[in-house]
Design a protein around this motif. Structure first.
Motif, PDB file in Angstrom:
ATOM      1  N   PRO A 123      25.494   7.516  46.311  1.00 46.26           N
ATOM      2  CA  PRO A 123      25.274   6.934  44.982  1.00 46.26           C
ATOM      3  C   PRO A 123      23.798   6.695  44.674  1.00 46.26           C
ATOM      4  O   PRO A 123      23.338   6.953  43.554  1.00 46.26           O
ATOM      5  CB  PRO A 123      26.046   5.609  45.041  1.00 46.26           C
ATOM      6  N   GLN A 124      23.040   6.212  45.656  1.00 40.82           N
ATOM      7  CA  GLN A 124      21.630   5.923  45.422  1.00 40.82           C
ATOM      8  C   GLN A 124      20.827   7.198  45.150  1.00 40.82           C
ATOM      9  O   GLN A 124      19.978   7.230  44.254  1.00 40.82           O
ATOM     10  CB  GLN A 124      21.033   5.185  46.623  1.00 40.82           C
ATOM     11  N   ILE A 125      21.090   8.254  45.942  1.00 37.24           N
ATOM     12  CA  ILE A 125      20.340   9.499  45.759  1.00 37.24           C
ATOM     13  C   ILE A 125      20.722  10.158  44.439  1.00 37.24           C
ATOM     14  O   ILE A 125      19.861  10.695  43.717  1.00 37.24           O
ATOM     15  CB  ILE A 125      20.584  10.446  46.946  1.00 37.24           C
ATOM     16  N   SER A 126      21.996  10.115  44.085  1.00 40.67           N
ATOM     17  CA  SER A 126      22.414  10.643  42.780  1.00 40.67           C
ATOM     18  C   SER A 126      21.711   9.889  41.658  1.00 40.67           C
ATOM     19  O   SER A 126      21.297  10.477  40.650  1.00 40.67           O
ATOM     20  CB  SER A 126      23.931  10.526  42.629  1.00 40.67           C
ATOM     21  N   GLY A 127      21.559   8.569  41.844  1.00 42.37           N
ATOM     22  CA  GLY A 127      20.836   7.777  40.858  1.00 42.37           C
ATOM     23  C   GLY A 127      19.381   8.194  40.747  1.00 42.37           C
ATOM     24  O   GLY A 127      18.797   8.171  39.648  1.00 42.37           O
ATOM     25  N   SER A 128      18.764   8.607  41.855  1.00 46.06           N
ATOM     26  CA  SER A 128      17.370   9.065  41.818  1.00 46.06           C
ATOM     27  C   SER A 128      17.240  10.343  41.003  1.00 46.06           C
ATOM     28  O   SER A 128      16.282  10.504  40.233  1.00 46.06           O
ATOM     29  CB  SER A 128      16.858   9.296  43.243  1.00 46.06           C
TER      30      SER A 128
END
Length: 726
Positions: A123-128
């Motif tokens: 989720p965090q990398i997709s958010g980046s």
């Protein structure tokens, strides 16, 4: 085991889009456009194994921008006069440079990270990726396209790109999310004490994640461990710790000991000379005129150009030796020496991955490489933060598999099992406890008399790591023949590391008072420690002196230590600054016996060396040295006391310690001063008024240390006890 030359392919993995980014301040006009074209062309071909959908979308956008930068580059090159853009356009181009650079970092992060780590951070990398899309939409909104004199087709592509970025939504790959939820469900079962079904584990890890063999599992584990110890990103440590333990369990459950390495230990691989080197520069000579060992550039500090002993990472991502960068910052510098970027903060993160590679390289060439002070404690605290019921249960299941192979496997598999138990016991008291409970200690003891060097080395080191947990010490000592075999390895071990680790094991076991007498009475134990202290490497000497220190605190140890040469070895160690502090502490205990005090006091060099420690040693070293001299005078009698009092510099050193020493050092100095004053009158008169001057200071410090009573002299020394974990 990882090759010591694996540094060639190791790169520092930093958090994506973390920290501050700046466009090059010295670039403008054609130089800026040329830099943009080169950077975007490089990024547009940057591979990404995971986050494929998001990565492909970002690469497509970068290719459109690359066409823009190439057009501007050609326009600049073909114009007879350098074109001038308005300041707003130049500012936007610099912002685009930052955007492209951030995109490159994110894509490289994905390509260099392992699948499990990307899955946990999905989720965090997709958010980046989504943040970059919104950032690009904003840039395309404000960039003055009319001022850039673009062709119609490029303008249309940019306009289409702007609309796409504005409409873009956060995309989290549903397949990856399903795998992530499955991993969490496995952890949930482990929390309740239920092991996941092997078929489900194979479906998730092998079929779903594509981790196809034991070596790939090991790569995943090492990467996750590196992230935990570096802690460059916010993470749920218990979850990551549980995933590491689960992955380790899957590795042995699904693939057993296939594709494991059975090679020799690093202590013997490629060893050119057994001579240990005391100092290292960028080139190391090993006693042969026709051999020169060059240190790999990646292992040298950019500031000092010497081998890094404690590599740390600053906020810009550059690695330096801790001592060098600390001095740089303390001198008032606020920039990174290599990149010249402003340091966002003064935090220094240990680069454990690089340090492990340096350690392995040094071991391969017989070069001593110690552990920075406090690193073991830091690792233990980190592991404690990662501990969870899921991790404990997964490690318990792994330990059972390893112990089973240790019992019934082939010689090679037993060797690997011992190595894996050694690594599992390296951190975490729970791991050490469950390994002992699984029955590993008797089986590891059998390997101590193995004729296979790597098996013996791994077995004794595993026992060392297991022994750090206090409750396991008794199991080891009560195991029939185990102590005898540990001493055997210390005396006749097949590798240097095995002998040193056997000494470290005795140091660990001797922390329990009731075991000290057993170790002293074990045939050959004290003599082997004394020999290692006199002839071992720096690390071996430290292990030996700490073990002898522990043994010296037992009232009945002085006689065997005197007879077996340990006292002489400790006296000789006073000349070695690496172990002098601990040797002085051990002698302070042993000289409570008059025979020992008279024996040592009869050697002028012993008194001279103790006085030298009082002059040049650390605060702890000075404390131990003055305590040793005080006990020497107290127990050795008048003749010894007169020899000590005749040292011309002693009075001044005592005066200094009375004013600046630690509380214990001041008390011992006051006692020593009084003992010197009680010498016969003709002897005392030879010193003028020096001891009379010290009387006032001694009286003052006797009041400070009011717990002292002249009729009850006690020996107290200051030591930092830390068992090495290997």
């Amino acid at each position: 085991m990882t090759s010591p030359f694996a540094f060639l392919s190791v790169r520092r993995r930093r958090s994506p889009l973390s920290g501050m980014f700046f466009a090059p301040g010295d670039l403008a006009g054609f130089a800026l456009v040329h830099a943009l074209a080169a950077l975007s062309a490089d990024v547009a071909h940057c591979p990404s194994r995971f986050q494929r959908c998001n990565a492909r979308s970002l690469v497509r956008r970068l290719r459109i921008l690359s066409a823009l930068f190439e057009f501007l580059e050609e326009y600049f090159a073909s114009s007879p006069l350098p074109p001038r853009f308005p300041s707003s356009a130049a500012l936007c181009l610099k912002e685009l440079y930052i955007f492209v650079y951030r995109s490159k970092i994110l894509l490289e992060y994905c390509s260099q990270s392992t699948r499990l780590w990307l899955l946990l951070r999905n989720p965090q990398i997709s958010g980046s990726f989504h943040d970059l899309a919104r950032e690009l939409a904003t840039l395309l909104d404000v960039i003055p396209l009319d001022d850039l004199l673009l062709t119609v087709d490029i303008r249309e592509h940019l306009e289409l790109l702007r609309r796409q970025c504005k409409r873009s939504e956060l995309f989290v790959d549903p397949y990856d999310e399903e795998l992530r939820r499955k991993i969490h469900s496995f952890l949930g079962r482990l929390e309740t004490g239920v092991l996941p079904d092997p078929a489900e584990l194979r479906s998730t890890f092998v079929d779903g994640l594509g981790i196809q063999d034991a070596r790939a599992f090991r790569t995943e584990i090492e990467f996750l461990e590196e992230q935990v110890f570096n802690q460059e990103e916010d993470m749920d440590l218990p979850v990551v710790g549980g995933v590491i333990a689960l992955t380790r369990y899957c590795r042995f459950l699904l693939f057993g000991f296939q594709e494991m390495e059975f090679g020799r230990p690093f202590g013997d691989q490629g060893r050119i000379s057994r001579r240990r080197l005391s100092s290292l520069g960028s080139s190391v000579s090993q006693g042969s005129a026709d051999f020169s060992l060059t240190i790999p550039k990646d292992f040298c500090c950019p500031i000092s150009l010497d081998l890094m002993k404690d590599p740390v990472v600053v906020s810009t991502g550059q690695t330096y030796d801790r001592a060098s960068i600390t001095q740089w910052i303390e001198e008032g510098h606020r920039t990174c020496p290599n990149s010249r970027q402003t340091l966002a903060n003064s935090r220094l993160r240990p680069n454990r991955a690089l340090r492990n590679l340096i350690s392995q390289w040094c071991a391969a060439y017989g070069i001593p490489y110690g552990t920075p002070e406090g690193m073991g404690t830091s690792a233990e605290s980190t592991v404690a933060a990662c501990s969870s019921k899921a991790a404990i249960e997964a490690n318990r299941a792994t330990a059972r598999i390893l112990v089973q192979q240790l019992s019934a496997g082939s010689q090679e598999w037993k060797t690997v099992a011992a190595r894996e138990l050694r690594l599992l016991a390296k951190t975490g008291k729970e791991n050490r406890s469950l390994i002992a409970e699984a029955g590993a200690i008797p089986l590891l003891c059998r390997l101590l008399h193995s004729t296979y060097p790597v098996a013996q080395e791994n077995a004794v080191t595993a026992i060392l790591n297991i022994s750090i947990h206090d409750s396991n010490k008794r199991w080891i000592m009560e195991e029939e023949g185990c102590l005898k075999l540990i001493v055997y390895v210390m005396m006749h071990g097949l590798t240097t590391e095995a002998r040193e680790n056997a000494a470290a094991t005795l140091f660990s076991l001797s922390a329990v008072h009731e075991f000290k007498k057993m170790i002293v009475d074990e045939q050959g134990a004290v003599m082997a420690l004394a020999n290692l202290l006199m002839q071992g490497s720096t690390r071996g000497k430290k292990d030996a002196v700490m073990a002898l220190f522990n043994l010296s605190t037992h009232p009945g140890s002085w006689s065997p230590m005197l007879d077996m040469g340990a006292v002489s070895a400790l006296v000789g160690a006073l000349r070695d600054e690496c172990v002098a502090e601990e040797a002085a502490g051990a002698l302070a205990f042993l000289m409570r016996q008059p025979i020992v005090a008279q024996t040592i006091g009869g050697e002028d060099t012993a008194i001279t060396n103790l006085v030298g420690i009082m002059r040049r040693g650390t605060p702890k070293g000075k404390e131990n040295a003055v305590a040793a001299l005080q006990e020497m005078c107290q127990s050795g009698g008048l003749v010894v006391t007169q020899k000590v009092a005749r040292m011309q510099v002693l009075s001044g050193l005592i005066r200094t310690i009375l004013l600046t020493g630690t509380k214990r050092a001041r008390r011992k100095a006051a006692l020593l001063s009084k003992l010197c004053q009680r010498c016969e009158a003709p002897t005392a008169m030879a010193f003028g008024n020096d001891w009379l001057v010290d009387r006032t200071l001694a009286r003052t410090n006797s009041v400070r240390g009011s717990s002292f009573r002249s009729g009850n002299l006690s020996v107290s020394v200051s030591m930092t006890i830390q068992v090495p974990v290997l």
